[in-house]
Design a protein around this motif. Structure first.
Motif, PDB file in Angstrom:
ATOM      1  N   ILE A   7      -9.909  32.688   7.530  1.00  0.00           N
ATOM      2  CA  ILE A   7      -8.946  32.364   6.456  1.00  0.00           C
ATOM      3  C   ILE A   7      -8.612  33.255   5.570  1.00  0.00           C
ATOM      4  O   ILE A   7      -7.624  33.636   5.180  1.00  0.00           O
ATOM      5  N   ALA A   8      -9.677  34.317   5.117  1.00  0.00           N
ATOM      6  CA  ALA A   8      -9.541  35.155   4.135  1.00  0.00           C
ATOM      7  C   ALA A   8      -8.618  36.114   4.792  1.00  0.00           C
ATOM      8  O   ALA A   8      -7.899  36.822   4.153  1.00  0.00           O
ATOM      9  N   ASP A   9      -9.008  36.670   6.074  1.00  0.00           N
ATOM     10  CA  ASP A   9      -7.968  37.485   6.825  1.00  0.00           C
ATOM     11  C   ASP A   9      -6.741  37.089   6.843  1.00  0.00           C
ATOM     12  O   ASP A   9      -5.851  38.037   6.601  1.00  0.00           O
ATOM     13  N   ALA A  10      -6.622  35.957   7.391  1.00  0.00           N
ATOM     14  CA  ALA A  10      -4.942  35.394   7.335  1.00  0.00           C
ATOM     15  C   ALA A  10      -4.315  35.633   5.953  1.00  0.00           C
ATOM     16  O   ALA A  10      -3.357  35.989   6.027  1.00  0.00           O
ATOM     17  N   ASN A  70       4.018  35.446  -4.699  1.00  0.00           N
ATOM     18  CA  ASN A  70       3.350  36.460  -5.326  1.00  0.00           C
ATOM     19  C   ASN A  70       2.070  36.754  -5.204  1.00  0.00           C
ATOM     20  O   ASN A  70       1.764  38.017  -5.202  1.00  0.00           O
ATOM     21  N   LYS A  71       1.062  35.697  -4.928  1.00  0.00           N
ATOM     22  CA  LYS A  71      -0.287  36.086  -4.560  1.00  0.00           C
ATOM     23  C   LYS A  71      -1.020  34.896  -3.817  1.00  0.00           C
ATOM     24  O   LYS A  71      -0.276  33.823  -4.081  1.00  0.00           O
ATOM     25  N   CYS A  72      -1.780  35.270  -2.832  1.00  0.00           N
ATOM     26  CA  CYS A  72      -2.434  34.188  -1.953  1.00  0.00           C
ATOM     27  C   CYS A  72      -3.765  34.703  -1.692  1.00  0.00           C
ATOM     28  O   CYS A  72      -3.786  35.745  -1.668  1.00  0.00           O
ATOM     29  N   GLY A  73      -4.422  33.776  -1.533  1.00  0.00           N
ATOM     30  CA  GLY A  73      -5.831  34.323  -1.275  1.00  0.00           C
ATOM     31  C   GLY A  73      -6.907  33.032  -0.786  1.00  0.00           C
ATOM     32  O   GLY A  73      -6.492  31.886  -1.055  1.00  0.00           O
ATOM     33  N   ALA A  74      -7.828  33.157  -0.296  1.00  0.00           N
ATOM     34  CA  ALA A  74      -8.913  32.312   0.425  1.00  0.00           C
ATOM     35  C   ALA A  74     -10.004  32.263  -1.211  1.00  0.00           C
ATOM     36  O   ALA A  74     -10.276  33.376  -1.495  1.00  0.00           O
TER      37      ALA A  74
END
Length: 130
Positions: A7-10, A70-74
């Motif tokens: 999920i973090a990689d995606a 703008n930003k996304c993350g796990a």
């Protein structure tokens, strides 16, 4: 390459593609959880579309970006969140009120924090998008 957190990689692949102005990106390996997260991102307008592509190695998602991220993350420490504590976590991960979404895994499936609040359920934090 060892994939410790798909999920973090995606999420980082999506963010990097959005930052460089690309129209689409490919995320692998595909999973039902990631598909549910992408479905919410599409519903909220953060991505245009996504499709599953079978490649014989677990599959991949081809994601069409809309230019709204703008930003996304796990959120790698999957905090358990009670329905009443949602506002605290919004202030931790989102830049402002009613700006962006938290993605949660709940007993009713993967939901945005708004959907979880409507359903009156808590869950585990998976990621954020704004």
């Amino acid at each position: 390459m060892a994939r410790l957190n798909p999920i973090a990689d995606a999420m980082s692949t999506i963010k990097n593609a959005a930052d460089t102005g690309k129209g689409e990106c490919i995320v692998e390996p595909a999973s039902k959880l990631l598909g549910a997260m992408l479905g919410i991102m599409k519903e909220k307008g953060y991505i245009s579309d996504f499709e599953f592509v079978e490649d014989g190695r677990g599959g991949q998602f081809r994601i069409s970006l809309s230019g709204r991220i703008n930003k996304c993350g796990a959120i790698t420490t999957r905090y358990s969140v009670k329905a009443g504590d949602m506002e605290f976590w919004e202030t931790q991960y989102l830049p402002g009120k009613d700006f962006g979404i938290l993605l949660l895994s709940t007993s009713k499936g993967v939901l945005s924090h708004e959907g979880a609040r409507k359903e009156g359920v808590g869950g585990e934090l998976l990621g954020y998008v704004y």
